[in-house]
Write a protein that holds these residues in place. Structure first.
Motif, PDB file in Angstrom:
ATOM      1  N   ALA A 107       0.889  -1.081  -0.113  1.00  0.00           N
ATOM      2  CA  ALA A 107       0.048   0.051   0.099  1.00  0.00           C
ATOM      3  C   ALA A 107       1.005   1.178  -0.064  1.00  0.00           C
ATOM      4  O   ALA A 107       0.664   2.253  -0.744  1.00  0.00           O
ATOM      5  N   LYS A 108       2.097   1.246   0.712  1.00  0.00           N
ATOM      6  CA  LYS A 108       2.758   2.389   0.732  1.00  0.00           C
ATOM      7  C   LYS A 108       3.574   2.560  -0.273  1.00  0.00           C
ATOM      8  O   LYS A 108       3.988   3.820  -0.720  1.00  0.00           O
ATOM      9  N   LEU A 109       3.835   1.595  -0.903  1.00  0.00           N
ATOM     10  CA  LEU A 109       4.699   1.477  -2.351  1.00  0.00           C
ATOM     11  C   LEU A 109       4.081   1.865  -3.593  1.00  0.00           C
ATOM     12  O   LEU A 109       4.479   1.647  -4.571  1.00  0.00           O
ATOM     13  N   HIS A 110       2.503   1.722  -3.393  1.00  0.00           N
ATOM     14  CA  HIS A 110       1.628   1.740  -4.355  1.00  0.00           C
ATOM     15  C   HIS A 110       1.992   0.712  -5.435  1.00  0.00           C
ATOM     16  O   HIS A 110       1.902   0.588  -6.506  1.00  0.00           O
ATOM     17  N   SER A 111       1.962  -0.615  -4.805  1.00  0.00           N
ATOM     18  CA  SER A 111       2.310  -1.714  -5.645  1.00  0.00           C
ATOM     19  C   SER A 111       1.261  -2.765  -5.360  1.00  0.00           C
ATOM     20  O   SER A 111       0.574  -3.114  -4.418  1.00  0.00           O
ATOM     21  N   THR A 112       1.114  -3.670  -6.476  1.00  0.00           N
ATOM     22  CA  THR A 112       0.465  -4.745  -6.228  1.00  0.00           C
ATOM     23  C   THR A 112       1.061  -6.128  -6.534  1.00  0.00           C
ATOM     24  O   THR A 112       0.440  -7.380  -5.997  1.00  0.00           O
ATOM     25  N   THR A 113       2.158  -6.196  -6.646  1.00  0.00           N
ATOM     26  CA  THR A 113       3.229  -7.296  -6.812  1.00  0.00           C
ATOM     27  C   THR A 113       4.488  -7.159  -6.140  1.00  0.00           C
ATOM     28  O   THR A 113       5.001  -5.913  -6.028  1.00  0.00           O
ATOM     29  N   ARG A 114       5.188  -8.236  -6.039  1.00  0.00           N
ATOM     30  CA  ARG A 114       6.445  -8.309  -5.415  1.00  0.00           C
ATOM     31  C   ARG A 114       7.359  -7.611  -6.382  1.00  0.00           C
ATOM     32  O   ARG A 114       8.289  -6.662  -5.834  1.00  0.00           O
ATOM     33  N   GLY A 115       7.248  -7.864  -7.614  1.00  0.00           N
ATOM     34  CA  GLY A 115       8.234  -7.210  -8.699  1.00  0.00           C
ATOM     35  C   GLY A 115       8.069  -5.568  -8.511  1.00  0.00           C
ATOM     36  O   GLY A 115       9.021  -4.746  -8.285  1.00  0.00           O
ATOM     37  N   GLU A 116       6.675  -5.043  -8.578  1.00  0.00           N
ATOM     38  CA  GLU A 116       6.609  -3.618  -8.395  1.00  0.00           C
ATOM     39  C   GLU A 116       7.285  -3.174  -7.301  1.00  0.00           C
ATOM     40  O   GLU A 116       7.801  -2.179  -7.205  1.00  0.00           O
ATOM     41  N   ALA A 117       7.007  -3.864  -6.230  1.00  0.00           N
ATOM     42  CA  ALA A 117       7.556  -3.324  -4.877  1.00  0.00           C
ATOM     43  C   ALA A 117       9.151  -3.405  -4.558  1.00  0.00           C
ATOM     44  O   ALA A 117       9.469  -2.106  -4.411  1.00  0.00           O
ATOM     45  N   ILE A 118       9.450  -4.225  -5.413  1.00  0.00           N
ATOM     46  CA  ILE A 118      11.122  -4.311  -5.420  1.00  0.00           C
ATOM     47  C   ILE A 118      11.654  -3.209  -6.153  1.00  0.00           C
ATOM     48  O   ILE A 118      12.600  -2.413  -5.902  1.00  0.00           O
ATOM     49  N   ALA A 119      10.914  -2.968  -7.492  1.00  0.00           N
ATOM     50  CA  ALA A 119      11.597  -2.029  -8.449  1.00  0.00           C
ATOM     51  C   ALA A 119      11.331  -0.662  -7.882  1.00  0.00           C
ATOM     52  O   ALA A 119      12.132   0.268  -7.714  1.00  0.00           O
ATOM     53  N   SER A 120      10.234  -0.270  -6.949  1.00  0.00           N
ATOM     54  CA  SER A 120       9.976   0.754  -6.251  1.00  0.00           C
ATOM     55  C   SER A 120      11.025   1.049  -5.281  1.00  0.00           C
ATOM     56  O   SER A 120      11.703   2.032  -5.144  1.00  0.00           O
ATOM     57  N   TRP A 121      11.345   0.054  -4.660  1.00  0.00           N
ATOM     58  CA  TRP A 121      12.348  -0.056  -3.305  1.00  0.00           C
ATOM     59  C   TRP A 121      13.835   0.430  -3.973  1.00  0.00           C
ATOM     60  O   TRP A 121      14.553   0.942  -3.433  1.00  0.00           O
ATOM     61  N   LEU A 122      14.092  -0.462  -5.122  1.00  0.00           N
ATOM     62  CA  LEU A 122      15.321  -0.218  -5.518  1.00  0.00           C
ATOM     63  C   LEU A 122      15.489   1.133  -6.499  1.00  0.00           C
ATOM     64  O   LEU A 122      16.807   1.224  -7.083  1.00  0.00           O
ATOM     65  N   GLY A 123      14.427   1.795  -6.627  1.00  0.00           N
ATOM     66  CA  GLY A 123      14.319   3.015  -7.580  1.00  0.00           C
ATOM     67  C   GLY A 123      14.687   2.712  -8.950  1.00  0.00           C
ATOM     68  O   GLY A 123      15.001   3.464  -9.910  1.00  0.00           O
ATOM     69  N   THR A 124      14.013   1.468  -9.426  1.00  0.00           N
ATOM     70  CA  THR A 124      14.283   1.044 -10.840  1.00  0.00           C
ATOM     71  C   THR A 124      12.699   1.112 -11.431  1.00  0.00           C
ATOM     72  O   THR A 124      12.643   0.799 -12.785  1.00  0.00           O
ATOM     73  N   ARG A 125      11.774   1.285 -10.654  1.00  0.00           N
ATOM     74  CA  ARG A 125      10.455   1.439 -11.684  1.00  0.00           C
ATOM     75  C   ARG A 125      10.055   2.558 -12.431  1.00  0.00           C
ATOM     76  O   ARG A 125      10.330   3.633 -11.716  1.00  0.00           O
ATOM     77  N   THR A 126       9.414   2.127 -13.348  1.00  0.00           N
ATOM     78  CA  THR A 126       9.121   3.259 -14.319  1.00  0.00           C
ATOM     79  C   THR A 126       7.907   3.656 -14.079  1.00  0.00           C
ATOM     80  O   THR A 126       6.715   2.627 -13.685  1.00  0.00           O
TER      81      THR A 126
END
Length: 188
Positions: free
Chosen positions: A167-186
């Protein structure tokens, strides 16, 4: 008990890592060696090698154990988890040692595993300290069961943390959350 082999050519860093890691009841330091001594077979085999040096040192390593590379110059293709000097503290190092050993050195996103500073992540995403710890373990490729064992919590508690993290990372999957966390999410 995690069996860890410490390798660096700097004798002060070698001794410091051995003392720091050895102070934890679940970590046994098998040896603290110069990098050049890693070519010799080591018995018992370590669960993890903590290697302080350039990525080329990790690529040249022939030991049959996961490697956590402490480096100043992170690089893709090193074939191991990496922590960048100046971007982690003692707690993050210990969490990375445990996570990398349990995950077999693999990362689900890339070969570079950067554990984020908890203070900056709390400010950036509004995560609690425990959520930062869980997210680092998710990014290392651990399953909910492995995270529960590492954190000494139940799988249900892990799932609750993950729901709040997503919810805090505005993600629905582990991949999206990880990408946000690592700063690689587009942006989508």
């Amino acid at each position: 008990m995690l069996r860890v082999l410490v390798a660096t050519d700097n004798p002060v860093v070698r001794a410091g890592l051995a003392v720091l890691l050895g102070a934890h009841r679940d970590i046994e330091v098998l040896a603290a060696l110069p990098v050049r001594a890693l070519s010799a077979a080591h018995r018992p085999a370590p669960d993890l090698i903590v290697l302080d040096g350039p990525p080329s040192a990790a690529r040249a390593l022939t030991q049959p154990a996961p490697v956590l590379l402490l480096t100043h110059t992170p690089a893709r293709g090193a074939g191991c988890a990496q922590l960048v000097h100046g971007e982690f503290d003692e707690e993050e190092l210990i969490a990375a040692v445990r996570a990398t050993a349990h995950a077999g050195g693999a990362s689900t996103v890339s070969n570079i595993l950067r554990f984020r500073n908890p203070t900056s992540q709390v400010q950036r995403f509004g995560l609690s300290a425990r959520e930062v710890e869980v997210m680092n373990l998710i990014a290392s490729g651990m399953t909910n069961q492995q995270i529960a064992a590492t954190c000494s919590i139940t799988e249900k508690t892990v799932k609750n943390h993950i729901n709040r993290i997503f919810a805090k990372l505005h993600s629905t999957t582990r991949g999206e959350a990880i990408a946000s966390w690592l700063g690689t999410r587009t942006a989508s």
